[in-house]
Design a protein around this motif. Structure first.
Motif, short mmCIF file in Angstrom:
data_model
loop_
_atom_site.label_atom_id
_atom_site.label_comp_id
_atom_site.label_asym_id
_atom_site.label_seq_id
_atom_site.Cartn_x
_atom_site.Cartn_y
_atom_site.Cartn_z
N PHE A 1 2.82 -1.63 -14.22
CA PHE A 1 3.49 -0.63 -15.05
C PHE A 1 3.94 0.57 -14.22
CE2 PHE A 1 3.48 3.19 -17.68
CZ PHE A 1 4.46 2.84 -18.58
N ILE A 2 3.05 1.09 -13.40
CA ILE A 2 3.41 2.27 -12.59
C ILE A 2 4.54 1.92 -11.63
CG2 ILE A 2 2.57 3.89 -10.85
CD1 ILE A 2 1.53 4.48 -13.66
N GLY A 3 4.46 0.76 -11.00
CA GLY A 3 5.52 0.35 -10.07
C GLY A 3 6.86 0.21 -10.74
N THR A 4 6.89 -0.46 -11.89
CA THR A 4 8.17 -0.62 -12.58
C THR A 4 8.67 0.69 -13.15
OG1 THR A 4 6.99 -1.34 -14.56
CG2 THR A 4 7.86 -3.05 -13.12
N PHE A 5 7.76 1.55 -13.57
CA PHE A 5 8.17 2.87 -14.07
C PHE A 5 8.82 3.67 -12.95
CE2 PHE A 5 7.27 7.37 -14.94
CZ PHE A 5 7.93 7.50 -16.14
N THR B 1 6.43 -2.34 -1.89
CA THR B 1 6.06 -1.14 -2.62
C THR B 1 5.26 -1.48 -3.87
OG1 THR B 1 8.04 -0.01 -1.82
CG2 THR B 1 6.95 0.95 -3.73
N ALA B 2 5.73 -2.46 -4.62
CA ALA B 2 5.02 -2.87 -5.83
C ALA B 2 3.65 -3.45 -5.50
CB ALA B 2 5.85 -3.88 -6.62
N ALA B 3 3.58 -4.28 -4.47
CA ALA B 3 2.29 -4.87 -4.08
C ALA B 3 1.33 -3.78 -3.59
CB ALA B 3 2.51 -5.92 -2.99
N GLY B 4 1.84 -2.82 -2.87
CA GLY B 4 0.99 -1.72 -2.40
C GLY B 4 0.44 -0.89 -3.54
N LEU C 1 -6.09 -1.62 -7.66
CA LEU C 1 -7.27 -2.48 -7.57
C LEU C 1 -8.38 -1.82 -6.78
CD1 LEU C 1 -5.79 -6.05 -7.05
CD2 LEU C 1 -7.18 -5.25 -8.96
N VAL C 2 -8.04 -1.25 -5.63
CA VAL C 2 -9.05 -0.58 -4.81
C VAL C 2 -9.67 0.58 -5.59
CG1 VAL C 2 -9.37 0.86 -2.75
CG2 VAL C 2 -8.09 -1.27 -2.60
N TYR C 3 -8.84 1.35 -6.26
CA TYR C 3 -9.36 2.48 -7.02
C TYR C 3 -10.32 2.02 -8.11
CZ TYR C 3 -9.60 6.47 -10.13
OH TYR C 3 -10.06 7.47 -10.93
#
Length: 135
Positions: A84-88, A119-122, A128-130
């Motif tokens: 969601f954040i990436g696409t936003f 960028t999206a994968a990052g 996930l890490v968070y």
């Protein structure tokens, strides 16, 4: 006096949420999802899901409700949040025409798909890490 403070706090939250929903709508995230997935007739369902999800998340946060979802739930939530954040952000960048400026300045004519995917994968990996280690 306490009732007035509660009312002011609640109204502030409502206005802030309305501003966020207006931003999401004006950027075109919902319409972009519907266009890409071929489900343009369900735009109102997308909007309702966003409103219900935001309301539920705010209630969980404000009321301090503990939701036990386990490791699998954290992974799923992290992936969905990252997507969601990436696409936003990509929709916002398209709206302000930042992507063409970036491509021109970085001279990245080829490999643009790789840059967007990385960028999206990052962002998804960061979520996930968070949520798996730091939350």
């Amino acid at each position: 006096m306490i009732a007035v403070i509660i009312l002011i706090g609640a109204m502030s939250g409502v206005f802030t949420a309305a501003g966020l929903f207006a931003l999401i709508t004006s950027v075109g995230v919902i319409n972009r999802y519907a266009d890409v997935s071929g489900t343009s007739r369900h735009v109102s369902l997308y909007e309702e899901c966003i409103i219900i999800g935001a309301t539920a998340a705010n209630a969980v946060y404000v009321l301090g409700i503990t939701v036990r979802i386990g490791m699998t739930g954290c992974i799923i939530f992290g992936l969905i949040s990252g997507i969601f954040i990436g696409t936003f952000l990509i929709s916002l960048a398209e709206t302000v025409k930042a992507l063409p400026i970036f491509v021109h300045r970085a001279k990245a004519g080829t490999g643009l798909g790789f840059i967007v995917a990385a960028t999206a994968a990052g962002k998804a990996l960061g979520q996930l890490v968070y949520y798996l280690y730091m939350y």
